[in-house]
Design a protein around this motif. Sequence first.
Motif, PDB file in Angstrom:
ATOM      1  N   ALA A 123      30.245  45.179  32.019  1.00 16.22           N
ATOM      2  CA  ALA A 123      29.493  46.435  32.098  1.00 16.22           C
ATOM      3  C   ALA A 123      29.190  46.834  33.532  1.00 16.22           C
ATOM      4  O   ALA A 123      29.336  48.000  33.908  1.00 16.22           O
ATOM      5  N   THR A 124      28.773  45.880  34.342  1.00 14.52           N
ATOM      6  CA  THR A 124      28.332  46.188  35.704  1.00 14.52           C
ATOM      7  C   THR A 124      29.362  45.846  36.771  1.00 14.52           C
ATOM      8  O   THR A 124      29.270  46.326  37.905  1.00 14.52           O
ATOM      9  N   GLY A 125      30.321  44.991  36.430  1.00 15.99           N
ATOM     10  CA  GLY A 125      31.295  44.538  37.414  1.00 15.99           C
ATOM     11  C   GLY A 125      30.781  43.448  38.325  1.00 15.99           C
ATOM     12  O   GLY A 125      31.491  43.003  39.237  1.00 15.99           O
ATOM     13  N   ALA A 126      29.558  42.975  38.078  1.00 18.13           N
ATOM     14  CA  ALA A 126      28.973  41.926  38.922  1.00 18.13           C
ATOM     15  C   ALA A 126      29.744  40.622  38.757  1.00 18.13           C
ATOM     16  O   ALA A 126      30.172  40.266  37.660  1.00 18.13           O
ATOM     17  N   HIS A 127      29.910  39.917  39.863  1.00 19.33           N
ATOM     18  CA  HIS A 127      30.604  38.637  39.829  1.00 19.33           C
ATOM     19  C   HIS A 127      29.741  37.596  39.125  1.00 19.33           C
ATOM     20  O   HIS A 127      28.573  37.408  39.449  1.00 19.33           O
ATOM     21  N   LEU A 128      30.320  36.932  38.121  1.00 20.40           N
ATOM     22  CA  LEU A 128      29.584  35.931  37.350  1.00 20.40           C
ATOM     23  C   LEU A 128      29.918  34.509  37.771  1.00 20.40           C
ATOM     24  O   LEU A 128      29.036  33.670  37.891  1.00 20.40           O
ATOM     25  N   ALA A 129      31.194  34.222  37.990  1.00 22.33           N
ATOM     26  CA  ALA A 129      31.578  32.850  38.331  1.00 22.33           C
ATOM     27  C   ALA A 129      33.011  32.808  38.839  1.00 22.33           C
ATOM     28  O   ALA A 129      33.841  33.636  38.450  1.00 22.33           O
ATOM     29  N   THR A 130      33.286  31.863  39.720  1.00 20.63           N
ATOM     30  CA  THR A 130      34.654  31.520  40.098  1.00 20.63           C
ATOM     31  C   THR A 130      35.042  30.292  39.295  1.00 20.63           C
ATOM     32  O   THR A 130      34.429  29.233  39.431  1.00 20.63           O
TER      33      THR A 130
END
Length: 203
Positions: free
Chosen positions: A137-144
């Motif tokens: 939804a936001t495009g925020a980075h969650l994890a590599t």
Amino acid sequence: GSGNGTVNYSIASNVSTSSRSGTVTIAGQTFTVSQAGSGGSTSNLIVNPGFESGSSAWTESSTGGFDIIWNESSAHGGSYDAWLGGYVSGTDSLYQKVTIPTNAQTAKLEFWSWIETDESAGRDAYDYLTADMYDGATGAHLATLKTLSNLDATTGWSLQTAQFDVSAIKGKAVYLMFTATNDDTLLTSFWIDDASLTVSTGA
């Protein structure tokens, strides 16, 4: 104490689909306790995981303007794979939107990679391939989830695996993105094929 008696025990529910066992030792005697799996299902969330349908379900982006999904005889399985990098001062990405089930318990990313580089052996890492997860939804980075570099160069296909926590993203749409970056000298090519984002769910 001594004499006859009753021993009670309780075990938390097994959220894994695999069975498990443990032991209880009472008065010097060991008893084995076995617990069946949850009976849940396991499925691959990725559509077109081996790229056999070309770019279907995938979005490609290349600063060099190159196609990423190719018909190649050297593909790991089938006839297609994805080629990221292979030129200097560039960034290539390949991504797909998936939804994590609300009853997801465990998750694992797997893909096959082949890495060729012009960088000298033993040098530092200059060129990278990452597998990342972003909020749908936001495009925020969650994890590599996985990082590879020119230091991981191979002479053939190699299986890559990454387990990750789904507790914070159950029921959410997320982007799985592969990104390759090359610096301004000595290129590295990253090929990927037959990717799976496998989620196990409870019963």
